[in-house]
Design a protein around this motif. Structure first.
Motif, mmCIF file in Angstrom:
data_model
loop_
_atom_site.group_PDB
_atom_site.id
_atom_site.type_symbol
_atom_site.label_atom_id
_atom_site.label_comp_id
_atom_site.label_asym_id
_atom_site.label_seq_id
_atom_site.Cartn_x
_atom_site.Cartn_y
_atom_site.Cartn_z
ATOM 1 N N PHE A 61 -72.256 -32.713 -61.574
ATOM 2 C CA PHE A 61 -72.864 -32.185 -60.350
ATOM 3 C C PHE A 61 -71.802 -31.581 -59.429
ATOM 4 C CE2 PHE A 61 -73.934 -33.070 -55.879
ATOM 5 C CZ PHE A 61 -75.027 -32.230 -55.739
ATOM 6 N N LEU A 62 -70.710 -32.312 -59.230
ATOM 7 C CA LEU A 62 -69.637 -31.814 -58.369
ATOM 8 C C LEU A 62 -68.994 -30.554 -58.955
ATOM 9 C CD1 LEU A 62 -67.923 -35.183 -57.354
ATOM 10 C CD2 LEU A 62 -69.287 -33.666 -55.895
ATOM 11 N N THR A 63 -68.820 -30.547 -60.281
ATOM 12 C CA THR A 63 -68.242 -29.358 -60.932
ATOM 13 C C THR A 63 -69.150 -28.150 -60.764
ATOM 14 O OG1 THR A 63 -67.204 -30.812 -62.575
ATOM 15 C CG2 THR A 63 -67.333 -28.463 -63.104
ATOM 16 N N ALA A 64 -70.450 -28.364 -60.962
ATOM 17 C CA ALA A 64 -71.407 -27.263 -60.802
ATOM 18 C C ALA A 64 -71.395 -26.742 -59.372
ATOM 19 C CB ALA A 64 -72.815 -27.740 -61.188
ATOM 20 N N PHE A 65 -71.289 -27.661 -58.414
ATOM 21 C CA PHE A 65 -71.248 -27.257 -57.004
ATOM 22 C C PHE A 65 -70.014 -26.390 -56.721
ATOM 23 C CE2 PHE A 65 -69.780 -28.148 -52.649
ATOM 24 C CZ PHE A 65 -70.869 -27.654 -51.941
ATOM 25 N N ILE A 66 -68.861 -26.811 -57.241
ATOM 26 C CA ILE A 66 -67.615 -26.045 -57.017
ATOM 27 C C ILE A 66 -67.711 -24.671 -57.653
ATOM 28 C CG2 ILE A 66 -65.157 -25.962 -57.603
ATOM 29 C CD1 ILE A 66 -65.177 -29.042 -57.377
ATOM 30 N N LEU A 67 -68.246 -24.603 -58.873
ATOM 31 C CA LEU A 67 -68.366 -23.312 -59.556
ATOM 32 C C LEU A 67 -69.308 -22.379 -58.811
ATOM 33 C CD1 LEU A 67 -68.527 -24.387 -63.330
ATOM 34 C CD2 LEU A 67 -66.560 -23.505 -62.047
ATOM 35 N N LEU A 68 -70.389 -22.930 -58.255
ATOM 36 C CA LEU A 68 -71.333 -22.099 -57.497
ATOM 37 C C LEU A 68 -70.688 -21.595 -56.208
ATOM 38 C CD1 LEU A 68 -74.717 -24.040 -57.910
ATOM 39 C CD2 LEU A 68 -74.218 -21.725 -58.700
ATOM 40 N N VAL A 69 -69.957 -22.458 -55.538
ATOM 41 C CA VAL A 69 -69.316 -22.079 -54.280
ATOM 42 C C VAL A 69 -68.331 -20.937 -54.501
ATOM 43 C CG1 VAL A 69 -67.704 -22.842 -52.486
ATOM 44 C CG2 VAL A 69 -69.634 -24.299 -53.139
ATOM 45 N N PHE A 70 -67.563 -21.004 -55.585
ATOM 46 C CA PHE A 70 -66.552 -19.989 -55.854
ATOM 47 C C PHE A 70 -67.045 -18.897 -56.809
ATOM 48 C CE2 PHE A 70 -64.080 -23.668 -54.498
ATOM 49 C CZ PHE A 70 -63.241 -23.094 -53.555
ATOM 50 N N ASN A 71 -68.380 -18.945 -57.077
ATOM 51 C CA ASN A 71 -69.022 -17.900 -57.886
ATOM 52 C C ASN A 71 -68.324 -17.713 -59.246
ATOM 53 O OD1 ASN A 71 -70.997 -15.974 -58.372
ATOM 54 N ND2 ASN A 71 -69.762 -14.283 -57.534
ATOM 55 N N ILE A 72 -68.075 -18.850 -59.892
ATOM 56 C CA ILE A 72 -67.438 -18.830 -61.214
ATOM 57 C C ILE A 72 -68.510 -19.088 -62.279
ATOM 58 C CG2 ILE A 72 -65.685 -19.921 -62.693
ATOM 59 C CD1 ILE A 72 -64.274 -20.812 -60.118
ATOM 60 N N LYS A 73 -68.504 -18.341 -63.345
ATOM 61 C CA LYS A 73 -69.473 -18.538 -64.412
ATOM 62 C C LYS A 73 -69.225 -19.894 -65.078
ATOM 63 C CE LYS A 73 -70.313 -13.676 -65.424
ATOM 64 N NZ LYS A 73 -70.316 -12.611 -66.468
ATOM 65 N N GLY A 74 -70.326 -20.556 -65.456
ATOM 66 C CA GLY A 74 -70.202 -21.912 -66.002
ATOM 67 C C GLY A 74 -70.873 -22.079 -67.339
ATOM 68 N N ALA A 75 -70.579 -21.216 -68.309
ATOM 69 C CA ALA A 75 -71.193 -21.327 -69.640
ATOM 70 C C ALA A 75 -70.799 -22.635 -70.307
ATOM 71 C CB ALA A 75 -70.779 -20.138 -70.509
ATOM 72 N N LEU A 76 -69.515 -22.990 -70.223
ATOM 73 C CA LEU A 76 -69.057 -24.238 -70.841
ATOM 74 C C LEU A 76 -69.690 -25.448 -70.160
ATOM 75 C CD1 LEU A 76 -67.268 -25.778 -72.799
ATOM 76 C CD2 LEU A 76 -65.402 -25.605 -71.115
ATOM 77 N N LEU A 77 -69.819 -25.379 -68.819
ATOM 78 C CA LEU A 77 -70.435 -26.486 -68.091
ATOM 79 C C LEU A 77 -71.889 -26.657 -68.508
ATOM 80 C CD1 LEU A 77 -70.157 -28.647 -65.897
ATOM 81 C CD2 LEU A 77 -70.931 -26.930 -64.237
#
Length: 376
Positions: A61-77
């Motif tokens: 959850f925290l990782t997804a939040f950080i990726l969304l905040v910094f607009n990073i793609k999260g295919a691996l996540l």
């Protein structure tokens, strides 16, 4: 459908984790409380599984939040979220299996190896790992069908999770609404898990309470609960009568026919007391072969009730009773009520057994030549 695109991909996974993680945290707290209250290893195992699940979900959850905040793609996540959910669901199933079973080595191998394989395959192919997960779920539920606690609810929860896997991981619908519904179905499966845990906990709490107030052999109330009930009734100025019964020649029955026969006779007598006092009073095992009853329905004749119990015991069992009773008096105390009913019972015992005697102030207390109560 563009306005619903946020329900797909990383943002959809984030919303799923946002909903699912609190449920898992509450489940973890519930299982920890279950373990702390019972101190049994199965609950310890389940609480650790739930704690691990909560930690993994919180980190994702925290990782997804950080990726969304910094607009990073999260295919691996995305892959890690789905593969870890499949693995952890199988482990939760193992936790439920542990509730009622001491696992063999092969059982541990089945659950942990299938979980590990599903996760490892999921890193490379979510679709294939979902197929393996459904296969493992089906096989484990079928193999251990009679050994799970709350099997119907587990099947329902596993069915919901399977549906979620079909929508999101196998078919992989591109429609954002359908995809998000698939995630909500997975949340529903965890919510059902939570309901199973709470139901199981309440069942254990109820069982613990009943064991603290009842006699394990007969199912009657125990002496402590009986005395508490008398104090409560008299404290509320509720008129009550007391019946005090003792099984005749019970020691001889145990010595000649065995304690198992004596236990069966005692349970049969107890069942008669339970039936006869239903809705008009309560019955309890006072000690050994002594059974007492409290009658709070003032429209009932305690003498007639005692005679009916006596006659049923003589007719339906291999034993007889000596029965004494004490009618309510406004000056009675809990101890006096019991004492006087007990004295009446001993009078019945001394004057022939298999009879009912009511207490009166003129009743002679039975004593032997050494001024001690006769024990029959």
């Amino acid at each position: 459908m563009e306005q619903f695109q946020f329900l797909k991909g990383l943002s959809g996974d984030f919303i799923y984790l946002l909903i699912c993680t609190p449920i898992l945290l509450v489940m973890t707290v519930a299982t920890l409380q279950l373990y702390l209250s019972r101190k049994r290893k199965p609950y310890s195992v389940f609480s650790r599984i739930m704690l691990a699940h909560s930690i993994v979900n919180s980190m994702l959850f925290l990782t997804a939040f950080i990726l969304l905040v910094f607009n990073i793609k999260g295919a691996l996540l995305h892959t890690l979220i789905h593969s870890s959910q499949q693995m952890l669901f199988l482990l939760i199933l193992y936790g439920f299996f542990r509730f009622n079973n001491i696992p063999m080595i092969k059982d541990k191998i089945y659950y942990f190896s299938s979980s590990a394989i599903v996760f490892a395959v999921g890193v490379f192919s979510i679709r294939l790992s979902a197929i393996l997960c459904i296969t493992a779920l089906t096989w484990l539920l079928y193999k251990n069908y009679k050994q799970y606690a709350s099997i119907q609810s587990l099947i329902a929860s596993s069915g919901l999770f399977t549906l979620s896997l079909l929508i999101n991981d196998i078919v992989q619908y591109t429609n954002p609404i359908v995809a998000f519904i698939g995630l909500l179905v997975a949340v529903a499966s965890y919510a059902l898990f939570f309901m199973i845990i709470m139901s199981y906990s309440l069942h254990l709490i109820e069982g613990s309470y009943m064991s603290s107030i009842t006699d394990p052999l007969t199912g009657l109330y125990n002496r402590r609960m009986f005395m508490r009930y008398i104090h409560q009734c008299l404290g509320n100025s509720q008129p009550i009568d007391i019946i005090f019964a003792d099984i005749d020649n019970f020691k001889k029955l145990n010595d000649t026919q065995g304690h198992e026969m004596g236990d069966e006779a005692l349970k049969h007598v107890a069942s008669i007391f339970i039936e006869e006092t239903k809705d008009i009073g309560i019955a309890a095992r006072y000690g050994g072969e002594e059974i007492v009853a409290l009658v709070y329905d003032n429209s009932i004749s305690t003498e007639i009730l005692a005679q009916r119990i006596l006659q049923r015991v003589e007719k339906e069992t291999i034993v007889t009773l000596s029965v004494g009773y004490k009618n309510y008096d406004s000056e009675d105390t809990p101890d006096n009520l019991i004492k006087h009913a007990d004295e009446a019972m001993y009078s019945a015992k001394k004057t022939g057994k298999n009879k009912v005697v009511g207490y009166s102030p003129l009743l002679n207390i039975l004593e032997d030549k050494n001024n001690e109560k006769i024990i029959v």
